[in-house]
Design a protein around this motif. Structure first.
Motif, mmCIF file in Angstrom:
data_model
loop_
_atom_site.group_PDB
_atom_site.id
_atom_site.type_symbol
_atom_site.label_atom_id
_atom_site.label_comp_id
_atom_site.label_asym_id
_atom_site.label_seq_id
_atom_site.Cartn_x
_atom_site.Cartn_y
_atom_site.Cartn_z
ATOM 1 N N ARG A 72 8.917 5.410 -6.653
ATOM 2 C CA ARG A 72 7.510 5.784 -6.764
ATOM 3 C C ARG A 72 7.405 7.293 -6.600
ATOM 4 N NH1 ARG A 72 3.045 2.900 -3.011
ATOM 5 N NH2 ARG A 72 4.789 2.921 -1.560
ATOM 6 N N TYR A 73 6.691 7.930 -7.506
ATOM 7 C CA TYR A 73 6.492 9.383 -7.465
ATOM 8 C C TYR A 73 5.045 9.713 -7.111
ATOM 9 C CZ TYR A 73 10.905 10.560 -9.766
ATOM 10 O OH TYR A 73 12.225 10.745 -10.068
ATOM 11 N N GLU A 74 4.884 10.733 -6.302
ATOM 12 C CA GLU A 74 3.584 11.349 -6.081
ATOM 13 C C GLU A 74 3.697 12.744 -6.670
ATOM 14 O OE1 GLU A 74 -0.338 11.363 -4.946
ATOM 15 O OE2 GLU A 74 1.086 9.726 -4.731
ATOM 16 N N LEU A 77 -4.114 6.639 -10.012
ATOM 17 C CA LEU A 77 -4.709 7.941 -9.703
ATOM 18 C C LEU A 77 -4.061 8.546 -8.472
ATOM 19 C CD1 LEU A 77 -8.489 7.377 -10.448
ATOM 20 C CD2 LEU A 77 -7.022 9.129 -11.446
ATOM 21 N N ASP A 78 -3.996 7.755 -7.390
ATOM 22 C CA ASP A 78 -3.532 8.304 -6.129
ATOM 23 C C ASP A 78 -3.151 7.164 -5.220
ATOM 24 O OD1 ASP A 78 -4.776 10.918 -3.943
ATOM 25 O OD2 ASP A 78 -3.251 9.410 -3.575
ATOM 26 N N ARG A 79 -1.888 7.088 -4.791
ATOM 27 C CA ARG A 79 -1.425 5.964 -3.987
ATOM 28 C C ARG A 79 -2.131 5.903 -2.624
ATOM 29 N NH1 ARG A 79 2.914 6.658 -0.039
ATOM 30 N NH2 ARG A 79 3.226 8.867 0.381
ATOM 31 N N ARG A 80 -2.650 7.041 -2.168
ATOM 32 C CA ARG A 80 -3.247 7.058 -0.840
ATOM 33 C C ARG A 80 -4.544 6.271 -0.784
ATOM 34 N NH1 ARG A 80 -3.164 13.438 -0.294
ATOM 35 N NH2 ARG A 80 -3.698 13.128 -2.478
ATOM 36 N N THR A 81 -5.155 6.036 -1.937
ATOM 37 C CA THR A 81 -6.437 5.351 -1.935
ATOM 38 C C THR A 81 -6.352 3.969 -2.564
ATOM 39 O OG1 THR A 81 -7.015 6.425 -4.021
ATOM 40 C CG2 THR A 81 -7.718 7.493 -1.985
ATOM 41 N N GLN A 82 -5.145 3.391 -2.629
ATOM 42 C CA GLN A 82 -4.981 2.047 -3.150
ATOM 43 C C GLN A 82 -5.539 1.880 -4.555
ATOM 44 O OE1 GLN A 82 -3.526 -0.968 -2.559
ATOM 45 N NE2 GLN A 82 -2.354 0.408 -1.297
ATOM 46 N N GLU A 83 -5.342 2.871 -5.355
ATOM 47 C CA GLU A 83 -5.828 2.792 -6.718
ATOM 48 C C GLU A 83 -5.063 1.744 -7.525
ATOM 49 O OE1 GLU A 83 -8.898 5.618 -6.528
ATOM 50 O OE2 GLU A 83 -8.301 4.218 -8.092
ATOM 51 N N GLY A 111 0.841 -1.177 0.000
ATOM 52 C CA GLY A 111 0.000 0.000 0.000
ATOM 53 C C GLY A 111 0.872 1.219 0.000
ATOM 54 N N ARG A 112 0.648 2.086 0.960
ATOM 55 C CA ARG A 112 1.385 3.348 0.982
ATOM 56 C C ARG A 112 2.862 3.155 1.289
ATOM 57 N NH1 ARG A 112 -1.283 7.841 4.555
ATOM 58 N NH2 ARG A 112 0.503 8.900 3.632
ATOM 59 N N LEU A 172 3.279 7.679 -10.126
ATOM 60 C CA LEU A 172 4.020 6.987 -11.177
ATOM 61 C C LEU A 172 5.064 6.085 -10.544
ATOM 62 C CD1 LEU A 172 5.308 8.419 -14.509
ATOM 63 C CD2 LEU A 172 6.898 7.180 -13.038
ATOM 64 N N TYR A 173 5.194 4.892 -11.107
ATOM 65 C CA TYR A 173 6.086 3.875 -10.569
ATOM 66 C C TYR A 173 7.053 3.402 -11.649
ATOM 67 C CZ TYR A 173 1.740 3.336 -7.778
ATOM 68 O OH TYR A 173 0.601 3.546 -7.045
#
Lengths: 108, 115
Positions: free
Chosen positions: B48-50, B96-102, A92-93, B32-33
């Motif tokens: 991993r990029y946010e 979309l967003d790593r915080r929401t386990q997309e 996950g995170r 992006l990974y």
């Protein structure tokens, strides 16, 4: 370092149900379990994701026991086109760890 | 909708030469990974990029590997100098967003052969 292990390979016949297991003893509280399918010369493609109990979509089911230390991907009635490598992904995170991969061969 | 685009698809270089891989993620995807996949193994996360910030680069061999994601869209992964052991497939993915386990969407990868 956390390890995520899977059987190396499995064989099946068309029309059968296939269950592929993944062992992830060091799964963290916030980790999700995701399964991907990969064909040669392509990137992995999402199949299903879950956190606990059972998840079902139009192509597969995912079973996760209460302790979450393993998971099982179930493919109902496989066809020749399901021949591929299947990976579980735990994380996950904070981390992302792919399993060792299971090569599924479907025979006519 | 266009998927994740990577180029080149194949690259053959001699050891000690530099090489760069380019990735264009799905429009609107913030995360992006970059992964490395050796033959017969699962992908291993490199970075991993946010947006434009690298939030996890603990597995990136920083002595020879570098990456950037200018303006939070396209990304480039570079190896300088390349070694024989760097021969592998380099996968790029976006979500979309790593915080929401997309869900992660993967590109086809760049297959690198170092001679």
């Amino acid at each position: 370092l956390a390890k995520t292990t899977q059987p190396i390979s499995m064989d099946s016949y068309e029309g059968q149900e296939v269950n592929i297991t993944c062992s992830h003893n060091n799964i963290a509280t916030n980790d999700y379990i995701t399964w991907y399918q990969q064909f040669p010369s392509q990137g992995p493609r999402f199949i299903i994701q879950g956190y606990k109990t059972k998840v079902t979509n139009e192509v597969a089911s995912l079973f996760i026991p209460a302790d979450r230390k393993s998971s099982t991907l179930s493919l109902p009635r496989v066809s020749l086109s399901d021949t591929a490598v299947y990976y579980c992904l735990v994380g996950g995170r904070d981390k992302l760890i792919f399993g060792t991969g299971t090569r599924l061969q479907v025979f006519p | 909708e266009a998927g994740v685009v990577q180029s080149p698809r194949y690259k053959i270089i001699e050891k000690k030469q530099p090489v760069a891989f380019w990735c264009n993620p799905i429009s609107g995807h913030n995360t992006l990974y970059w992964y490395l996949q050796n033959l017969g193994q699962g992908p291993e996360l490199l970075i991993r990029y946010e947006n434009e910030e690298a939030v996890d680069d603990s597995q990136l061999p920083k002595d020879r590997f570098s990456a950037e994601r200018l303006k939070g869209v396209d990304s480039t992964l570079k190896i300088q100098p390349a070694e024989l052991g760097d021969s592998a497939v380099y996968l790029c993915a976006s979500s979309l967003d790593r915080r929401t386990q997309e869900t992660q969407y993967f590109g086809p990868g760049t297959r690198l052969l170092v001679l």
